[in-house]
Write an enzyme that holds these catalytic residues in place. Sequence first.
Site, PDB file in Angstrom:
ATOM      1  N   LYS A  25       1.699   2.442 -11.136  1.00  0.00           N
ATOM      2  CA  LYS A  25       1.576   0.996 -11.216  1.00  0.00           C
ATOM      3  C   LYS A  25       0.120   0.532 -11.048  1.00  0.00           C
ATOM      4  CE  LYS A  25       1.954  -0.787  -6.590  1.00  0.00           C
ATOM      5  NZ  LYS A  25       1.027  -0.058  -5.869  1.00  0.00           N
TER       6      LYS A  25
ATOM      7  N   LEU B 107       9.262   6.559  -3.572  1.00  0.00           N
ATOM      8  CA  LEU B 107      10.475   7.341  -3.842  1.00  0.00           C
ATOM      9  C   LEU B 107      10.285   8.807  -3.488  1.00  0.00           C
ATOM     10  CD1 LEU B 107      11.830   5.832  -7.169  1.00  0.00           C
ATOM     11  CD2 LEU B 107      12.530   5.357  -4.831  1.00  0.00           C
TER      12      LEU B 107
ATOM     13  N   HIS C 248       7.809  -0.759  -4.509  1.00  0.00           N
ATOM     14  CA  HIS C 248       8.212   0.120  -3.409  1.00  0.00           C
ATOM     15  C   HIS C 248       9.474  -0.382  -2.689  1.00  0.00           C
ATOM     16  CE1 HIS C 248       4.480   1.942  -4.289  1.00  0.00           C
ATOM     17  NE2 HIS C 248       3.707   1.302  -3.439  1.00  0.00           N
TER      18      HIS C 248
ATOM     19  N   ARG D 122       3.527   0.431   9.469  1.00  0.00           N
ATOM     20  CA  ARG D 122       4.908   0.891   9.565  1.00  0.00           C
ATOM     21  C   ARG D 122       5.668   0.596   8.267  1.00  0.00           C
ATOM     22  NH1 ARG D 122       8.104  -0.773  14.673  1.00  0.00           N
ATOM     23  NH2 ARG D 122       6.833  -2.631  14.613  1.00  0.00           N
TER      24      ARG D 122
ATOM     25  N   GLN E  29       7.805   5.698   7.916  1.00  0.00           N
ATOM     26  CA  GLN E  29       6.497   6.136   8.425  1.00  0.00           C
ATOM     27  C   GLN E  29       5.973   5.127   9.417  1.00  0.00           C
ATOM     28  OE1 GLN E  29       4.451   6.102   4.605  1.00  0.00           O
ATOM     29  NE2 GLN E  29       3.452   4.190   5.112  1.00  0.00           N
TER      30      GLN E  29
ATOM     31  N   LYS F  84      21.165   2.229  17.056  1.00  0.00           N
ATOM     32  CA  LYS F  84      21.252   1.542  18.339  1.00  0.00           C
ATOM     33  C   LYS F  84      22.721   1.328  18.670  1.00  0.00           C
ATOM     34  CE  LYS F  84      16.868  -0.684  18.194  1.00  0.00           C
ATOM     35  NZ  LYS F  84      16.096  -1.874  18.438  1.00  0.00           N
TER      36      LYS F  84
ATOM     37  N   ARG G 273       1.263 -10.677  13.923  1.00  0.00           N
ATOM     38  CA  ARG G 273       2.569 -10.293  13.392  1.00  0.00           C
ATOM     39  C   ARG G 273       2.938 -11.051  12.114  1.00  0.00           C
ATOM     40  NH1 ARG G 273       5.919  -7.606  17.213  1.00  0.00           N
ATOM     41  NH2 ARG G 273       4.635  -6.987  18.984  1.00  0.00           N
TER      42      ARG G 273
HETATM   43  C1  BG6 Z   1       0.092   1.405  -2.770  1.00  0.00           C
HETATM   44  C2  BG6 Z   1      -0.469   0.028  -2.651  1.00  0.00           C
HETATM   45  O1  BG6 Z   1       1.033   1.457  -3.795  1.00  0.00           O
HETATM   46  O2  BG6 Z   1       0.713   1.776  -1.552  1.00  0.00           O
HETATM   47  C3  BG6 Z   1      -1.421  -0.072  -1.484  1.00  0.00           C
HETATM   48  O3  BG6 Z   1      -1.137  -0.333  -3.856  1.00  0.00           O
HETATM   49  C4  BG6 Z   1      -0.788   0.450  -0.213  1.00  0.00           C
HETATM   50  O4  BG6 Z   1      -1.843  -1.420  -1.299  1.00  0.00           O
HETATM   51  C5  BG6 Z   1      -0.167   1.807  -0.443  1.00  0.00           C
HETATM   52  O5  BG6 Z   1      -1.794   0.523   0.777  1.00  0.00           O
HETATM   53  C6  BG6 Z   1       0.623   2.259   0.773  1.00  0.00           C
HETATM   54  O6  BG6 Z   1       1.031   3.575   0.599  1.00  0.00           O
HETATM   55  P1  BG6 Z   1       1.297   4.517   1.845  1.00  0.00           P
HETATM   56  O7  BG6 Z   1       1.903   5.729   1.266  1.00  0.00           O
HETATM   57  O8  BG6 Z   1      -0.021   4.744   2.491  1.00  0.00           O
HETATM   58  O9  BG6 Z   1       2.223   3.749   2.751  1.00  0.00           O
END
Ligand code: BG6
Length: 489
Positions: free
Chosen positions: A149, A181, A241, A343, A378, A386, A469
């Site tokens: 992308k 993915l 994502h 996160r 992650q 819970k 936040r």
């Molecule tokens: C990318 C985005 O697709 O994913 C970025 O363009 C982002 O902005 C990144 O920082 C995050 O990926 P990961 O694997 O580090 O969580």
Amino acid sequence: KTESSLSITVVGASGDLAKKKIFPALFALFYEDCLPENFTVFGYARTKMTDEELRNMISQTLTCRIDKRENCDDKMDRFLKRCFYHSGQYDSGEHFAELDCKLKEKEEGRLSKRLFYLSIPPNIFVDVVRCASTRASSKNGWTRVIVEKPFGRDSESSGELTRCLKQYLAEDQIFRIDHYLGKELVENLSVLRFSNLVFEPLWSRDYIRNVQFIFSEDFGTEGRGGYFDNYGIIRDIMQNHLLQILALFAMETPVSLDAEDIRNEKVKVLRSMRPLQLENVVVGQYKGHSKSGKTYPAYTDDPTVPKNSLTPTFAAAALFIDNARWDGVPFLMKAGKALHTKRAEIRVQFRHVPGNLFKRNFGTDLDKATNELVLRVQPDEAIYLKINNKVPGLGMRLDRSDLNLLYRARYLREIPDAYERLLLDAIEGERRLFIRSDELDAAWALFTPLLKELEEKKIAPELYPYGSRGPVGSHYLAAKHNVRWGDLS
Ligand code: BG6
């Protein structure tokens, strides 16, 4: 003698993604003996460089993350010897024809399998695909192209890109990557659902109150402002994502684990969703901030970002799937840069226990007594549930506890990077984790009206301090749908 020869050409070899992710992933595959005997890696870019210079460049970012004790240097050397460089323009058929000659030389007449990884800006995708497919494609094996992308900015531009790519490639040659993915916990989602009796029967509106997909980063767009400003967080994270994870989460049981069966189910979910409405979205942008003597920049402090930019660096949204399984269940998404933590997680909040015998133990806030399943994608991969538990002792006091599967405690093995899995799949022709064009169309159809409206109405994002936040508006949005963000409660 092995009959075939694999070449992986990284187009845009001197770019950040290639250096940080693609070459290291290829090395990890080599390290794990996942690459065939005859393979070569080619870097292709405009910069003039020798093979040796490319090797030097790559070697800076290669790490032996898998097993630090083994003779990694030797493996690195052997890998680097298979890496070559070809300098050329991205729109020059002639330069790709030269690459073709070099590839042929390495193939030595074997069956040729050619994978091109386009690690380049989208405005040159089509040029490269045209040149590579007409001048440097395999004559007796296969040619595949991995694209990353942004696939356009909206339905129209994405459709146009697909049409252009399909002039030169068949759909089964195009591997649209969404690296989320390839993340371990995302892959595991189907295992969790479909191979454990205790989850799938609860996976519906009957038992699930809401689902949350949360992505946050604790750094801003530093260094990427120019790219980012043209896209914003909705296009950068949500439309791909988070939506991909949502589709996997919510799909019906596929007929099999075959790529087409899985993608058929994902696309049905996407098509059953309502396009996003402005009233169900909150956008934010980070502002400068000082904390403990340290100053954090505003998004618009980036010299490559216009001072009056309205591009969101944060967004929260409520989405709905109008099908029998999910009718009325809010699916909330939240994505932001420059927040207090890094996160990515999926949170599943279950309904209240009907006629809960222990009601009085929870006071007035029964929401606090509901089960919540968390998949932490992650960092520090984990799955935890819970539950309510009795505090040991003579009284009857209840406590919130976790049934906790912490990956680093349970599995000693390092978790592969998403790019390793995806590259290996592309080499093996496994399309399960790649996006089919109808999925892409459906994903854009959900977001395009909203993106247009945000731009046409010049909706000002709510400012939030770097490291906070995020905008309070996201709480109001959640509350409107009777939801509380699980990561904040
Ligand atoms: C990318 C985005 O697709 O994913 C970025 O363009 C982002 O902005 C990144 O920082 C995050 O990926 P990961 O694997 O580090 O969580």
